[in-house]
Design a protein around this motif. Structure first.
Motif, PDB file in Angstrom:
ATOM      1  N   PRO A  72       0.805  -1.232   0.000  1.00 36.26           N
ATOM      2  CA  PRO A  72       0.000   0.000   0.000  1.00 36.26           C
ATOM      3  C   PRO A  72       0.834   1.277   0.000  1.00 36.26           C
ATOM      4  CG  PRO A  72      -0.782  -1.556   1.662  1.00 36.26           C
ATOM      5  CD  PRO A  72       0.551  -2.044   1.195  1.00 36.26           C
ATOM      6  N   PHE A  73       2.133   1.163   0.212  1.00 39.13           N
ATOM      7  CA  PHE A  73       2.987   2.350   0.348  1.00 39.13           C
ATOM      8  C   PHE A  73       3.988   2.486  -0.794  1.00 39.13           C
ATOM      9  CE2 PHE A  73       1.754   0.470   4.369  1.00 39.13           C
ATOM     10  CZ  PHE A  73       1.027   1.507   4.944  1.00 39.13           C
ATOM     11  N   LEU A  74       3.925   1.577  -1.784  1.00 38.37           N
ATOM     12  CA  LEU A  74       4.843   1.641  -2.922  1.00 38.37           C
ATOM     13  C   LEU A  74       4.302   2.600  -3.968  1.00 38.37           C
ATOM     14  CD1 LEU A  74       5.618  -2.173  -3.393  1.00 38.37           C
ATOM     15  CD2 LEU A  74       7.130  -0.455  -2.377  1.00 38.37           C
ATOM     16  N   SER A  75       5.167   3.438  -4.499  1.00 38.54           N
ATOM     17  CA  SER A  75       4.779   4.283  -5.624  1.00 38.54           C
ATOM     18  C   SER A  75       4.740   3.438  -6.886  1.00 38.54           C
ATOM     19  CB  SER A  75       5.778   5.425  -5.804  1.00 38.54           C
ATOM     20  OG  SER A  75       7.034   4.926  -6.256  1.00 38.54           O
ATOM     21  N   SER A  76       4.149   3.956  -7.935  1.00 35.80           N
ATOM     22  CA  SER A  76       4.100   3.207  -9.193  1.00 35.80           C
ATOM     23  C   SER A  76       5.504   2.966  -9.728  1.00 35.80           C
ATOM     24  CB  SER A  76       3.258   3.948 -10.223  1.00 35.80           C
ATOM     25  OG  SER A  76       3.797   5.239 -10.484  1.00 35.80           O
ATOM     26  N   VAL A  77       6.405   3.927  -9.517  1.00 33.45           N
ATOM     27  CA  VAL A  77       7.786   3.765  -9.963  1.00 33.45           C
ATOM     28  C   VAL A  77       8.467   2.649  -9.176  1.00 33.45           C
ATOM     29  CG1 VAL A  77      10.050   4.872 -10.113  1.00 33.45           C
ATOM     30  CG2 VAL A  77       7.991   6.154 -10.728  1.00 33.45           C
ATOM     31  N   GLU A  78       8.272   2.641  -7.855  1.00 32.70           N
ATOM     32  CA  GLU A  78       8.883   1.610  -7.019  1.00 32.70           C
ATOM     33  C   GLU A  78       8.350   0.222  -7.367  1.00 32.70           C
ATOM     34  OE1 GLU A  78       9.822   4.014  -2.856  1.00 32.70           O
ATOM     35  OE2 GLU A  78       7.782   3.316  -3.266  1.00 32.70           O
ATOM     36  N   LEU A  79       7.031   0.132  -7.607  1.00 31.43           N
ATOM     37  CA  LEU A  79       6.448  -1.158  -7.956  1.00 31.43           C
ATOM     38  C   LEU A  79       6.949  -1.630  -9.316  1.00 31.43           C
ATOM     39  CD1 LEU A  79       4.592  -3.510  -7.387  1.00 31.43           C
ATOM     40  CD2 LEU A  79       2.663  -2.142  -8.211  1.00 31.43           C
ATOM     41  N   ALA A  80       7.066  -0.690 -10.261  1.00 34.89           N
ATOM     42  CA  ALA A  80       7.578  -1.041 -11.587  1.00 34.89           C
ATOM     43  C   ALA A  80       9.002  -1.579 -11.493  1.00 34.89           C
ATOM     44  CB  ALA A  80       7.527   0.174 -12.507  1.00 34.89           C
ATOM     45  N   GLU A  81       9.834  -0.931 -10.681  1.00 35.63           N
ATOM     46  CA  GLU A  81      11.217  -1.393 -10.508  1.00 35.63           C
ATOM     47  C   GLU A  81      11.243  -2.753  -9.815  1.00 35.63           C
ATOM     48  OE1 GLU A  81      13.175   1.687  -8.373  1.00 35.63           O
ATOM     49  OE2 GLU A  81      13.431   2.989 -10.129  1.00 35.63           O
ATOM     50  N   LEU A  82      10.371  -2.931  -8.832  1.00 34.85           N
ATOM     51  CA  LEU A  82      10.318  -4.179  -8.094  1.00 34.85           C
ATOM     52  C   LEU A  82       9.940  -5.343  -9.004  1.00 34.85           C
ATOM     53  CD1 LEU A  82      10.431  -5.520  -5.247  1.00 34.85           C
ATOM     54  CD2 LEU A  82       7.986  -5.040  -5.065  1.00 34.85           C
ATOM     55  N   ALA A  83       8.991  -5.093  -9.909  1.00 40.28           N
ATOM     56  CA  ALA A  83       8.508  -6.146 -10.798  1.00 40.28           C
ATOM     57  C   ALA A  83       9.322  -6.249 -12.085  1.00 40.28           C
ATOM     58  CB  ALA A  83       7.037  -5.900 -11.140  1.00 40.28           C
ATOM     59  N   GLY A  84      10.168  -5.250 -12.348  1.00 42.12           N
ATOM     60  CA  GLY A  84      10.948  -5.261 -13.581  1.00 42.12           C
ATOM     61  C   GLY A  84      10.110  -4.976 -14.805  1.00 42.12           C
ATOM     62  N   VAL A  85       9.133  -4.078 -14.656  1.00 48.53           N
ATOM     63  CA  VAL A  85       8.259  -3.713 -15.773  1.00 48.53           C
ATOM     64  C   VAL A  85       8.252  -2.193 -15.912  1.00 48.53           C
ATOM     65  CG1 VAL A  85       6.805  -5.733 -15.360  1.00 48.53           C
ATOM     66  CG2 VAL A  85       6.177  -3.549 -14.327  1.00 48.53           C
ATOM     67  N   SER A  86       7.540  -1.704 -16.906  1.00 47.49           N
ATOM     68  CA  SER A  86       7.452  -0.265 -17.114  1.00 47.49           C
ATOM     69  C   SER A  86       6.383   0.343 -16.220  1.00 47.49           C
ATOM     70  CB  SER A  86       7.121   0.046 -18.579  1.00 47.49           C
ATOM     71  OG  SER A  86       5.812  -0.409 -18.901  1.00 47.49           O
ATOM     72  N   GLN A  87       6.486   1.656 -15.980  1.00 43.74           N
ATOM     73  CA  GLN A  87       5.474   2.324 -15.156  1.00 43.74           C
ATOM     74  C   GLN A  87       4.088   2.267 -15.804  1.00 43.74           C
ATOM     75  OE1 GLN A  87       6.489   6.320 -14.085  1.00 43.74           O
ATOM     76  NE2 GLN A  87       4.812   6.518 -12.615  1.00 43.74           N
TER      77      GLN A  87
ATOM     78  N   GLY B  76      -6.870   4.003 -11.841  1.00 39.53           N
ATOM     79  CA  GLY B  76      -5.427   4.092 -12.048  1.00 39.53           C
ATOM     80  C   GLY B  76      -4.718   3.558 -10.821  1.00 39.53           C
ATOM     81  N   TYR B  77      -3.390   3.628 -10.835  1.00 40.51           N
ATOM     82  CA  TYR B  77      -2.637   3.072  -9.712  1.00 40.51           C
ATOM     83  C   TYR B  77      -2.889   3.823  -8.405  1.00 40.51           C
ATOM     84  CZ  TYR B  77       1.068   1.375  -6.744  1.00 40.51           C
ATOM     85  OH  TYR B  77       1.761   0.849  -5.691  1.00 40.51           O
ATOM     86  N   PRO B  78      -3.020   5.165  -8.409  1.00 40.06           N
ATOM     87  CA  PRO B  78      -3.312   5.850  -7.142  1.00 40.06           C
ATOM     88  C   PRO B  78      -4.581   5.333  -6.476  1.00 40.06           C
ATOM     89  CG  PRO B  78      -2.566   7.430  -8.775  1.00 40.06           C
ATOM     90  CD  PRO B  78      -2.761   6.143  -9.500  1.00 40.06           C
ATOM     91  N   ALA B  79      -5.596   5.019  -7.285  1.00 39.69           N
ATOM     92  CA  ALA B  79      -6.845   4.493  -6.727  1.00 39.69           C
ATOM     93  C   ALA B  79      -6.631   3.109  -6.128  1.00 39.69           C
ATOM     94  CB  ALA B  79      -7.919   4.436  -7.811  1.00 39.69           C
ATOM     95  N   LEU B  80      -5.817   2.282  -6.782  1.00 43.40           N
ATOM     96  CA  LEU B  80      -5.507   0.962  -6.242  1.00 43.40           C
ATOM     97  C   LEU B  80      -4.751   1.079  -4.924  1.00 43.40           C
ATOM     98  CD1 LEU B  80      -5.126  -2.098  -6.248  1.00 43.40           C
ATOM     99  CD2 LEU B  80      -3.223  -1.789  -7.851  1.00 43.40           C
ATOM    100  N   ARG B  81      -3.768   1.965  -4.892  1.00 42.09           N
ATOM    101  CA  ARG B  81      -2.986   2.121  -3.665  1.00 42.09           C
ATOM    102  C   ARG B  81      -3.853   2.678  -2.537  1.00 42.09           C
ATOM    103  NH1 ARG B  81       2.505   5.676  -3.362  1.00 42.09           N
ATOM    104  NH2 ARG B  81       1.006   7.334  -3.768  1.00 42.09           N
ATOM    105  N   ARG B  82      -4.742   3.594  -2.857  1.00 42.57           N
ATOM    106  CA  ARG B  82      -5.644   4.148  -1.851  1.00 42.57           C
ATOM    107  C   ARG B  82      -6.538   3.042  -1.283  1.00 42.57           C
ATOM    108  NH1 ARG B  82      -6.862   8.149  -4.541  1.00 42.57           N
ATOM    109  NH2 ARG B  82      -8.714   7.357  -5.615  1.00 42.57           N
ATOM    110  N   HIS B  83      -7.018   2.161  -2.165  1.00 44.27           N
ATOM    111  CA  HIS B  83      -7.847   1.039  -1.715  1.00 44.27           C
ATOM    112  C   HIS B  83      -7.068   0.134  -0.773  1.00 44.27           C
ATOM    113  CE1 HIS B  83     -10.551  -2.440  -1.833  1.00 44.27           C
ATOM    114  NE2 HIS B  83      -9.499  -3.179  -2.151  1.00 44.27           N
TER     115      HIS B  83
END
Length: 283
Positions: free
Chosen positions: A37-52, A66-73
């Motif tokens: 819940p605290f990862l930014s889209s950039v951090e998650l992309a780097e963690l998974a090895g995918v694009s933002q 979008g991703y902000p809505a997912l993280r808020r949830h």
């Protein structure tokens, strides 16, 4: 079912048709469930090895704007809505070897939470105990896990058949086991997932075998060809994956299988007696 962060994420992802890239993102989030819940889209992309943008498309595929809505949830459903472990541990400094060990400790912690509901493992144990013979499949990186399970299982199960080599004979060996009376097949499936394993599981199910799989993620490519999949994350902090959690889960499953074999203890005692007579082990 467990109400752990990993379990809540898996419930969120269930029922969605995810692409391989999206499954990779989902797997990465489950591995870091407490921090997700605290990862930014950039951090998650780097963690998974995918694009933002892939992270954004992943969130949309789950039904969010979008991703902000997912993280808020994720923050809203997190117990207590408190700051995540990653935020409180930023002062810790570990070298890469220590980080790999801590990563495996986290994988084992997640496995412990998963096993809070023992029903899937107990069901798997009954299925494997009842299968005569019992084929155990594991290719490439997973071959050592399959071999280790088969080695110990053979001490309590009357007919264990290890399938750790691919090629054109693999389907033949599955056929042979099925015709001999096998009702279930156990598969160890680890990254990178060989296409041959996916094809073998699809074929095994087509013959009527019930497929029980230990895989690195509930979203692994083998999931759609498994009747019962129990996930155990692998460590990715070193050049080659570490598999402490899948190995331990295999031993747990072996224990559950023993519970379904009334003569398991007698077989073990008989083996110990023979080993003593032969002087098999150094005292």
């Amino acid at each position: 079912m467990s109400d752990s962060p990993a379990a809540r994420l898996q419930q969120l992802f269930e029922g969605h048709r995810l692409t391989p890239t999206q499954r990779r993102i989902a797997h990465s989030m489950v591995r870091r469930a407490a921090d997700a819940p605290f990862l930014s889209s950039v951090e998650l992309a780097e963690l998974a090895g995918v694009s933002q943008p892939s992270v954004t498309r992943f969130a949309v595929a789950l039904g969010f704007d979008g991703y902000p809505a997912l993280r808020r949830h994720l923050r809203e459903v997190a117990p207590g809505n408190v700051i995540g472990p990653a935020e409180t541990d930023r002062g810790a400094s570990y070298n890469e070897y220590q980080q790999a060990v801590h990563g495996e400790i986290e994988n084992l912690r997640q496995l412990a939470e998963l096993l809070a509901d023992p029903a899937p493992v107990e069901r798997a144990g009954r299925l494997l105990a009842a299968s005569r013979p019992l084929p155990v499949l594991g290719l490439r990186a997973a071959s050592s896990q399959a071999r280790g399970f088969a080695y110990f299982a053979a001490k309590v199960h009357p007919d264990v058949r290890l399938l750790d080599e691919g090629g054109t004979l693999l389907a033949d060996r599955i056929d042979t086991a099925r015709h001999a009376g096998a009702s279930a097949l156990l598969c160890f499936a680890l990254p990178r997932h060989p296409k041959e394993v996916v094809d073998a599981l699809a074929y095994a199910r087509s013959t009527g075998l019930t497929v029980v799989t230990i895989a690195d993620s509930a979203f692994a490519p083998v999931a759609r060809h498994s009747d019962l999949l129990i996930p155990a994350a692998v460590g990715t902090g070193l050049a080659f994956d570490t598999v402490c959690a899948p190995m331990l889960l295999g031993r747990v499953l072996l224990e559950a299988m023993c519970d379904g074999l009334p003569d398991a203890q007698a077989r073990l005692e008989e083996f110990d007696a023979r080993a003593s007579v032969r002087g098999l082990f150094v005292e």
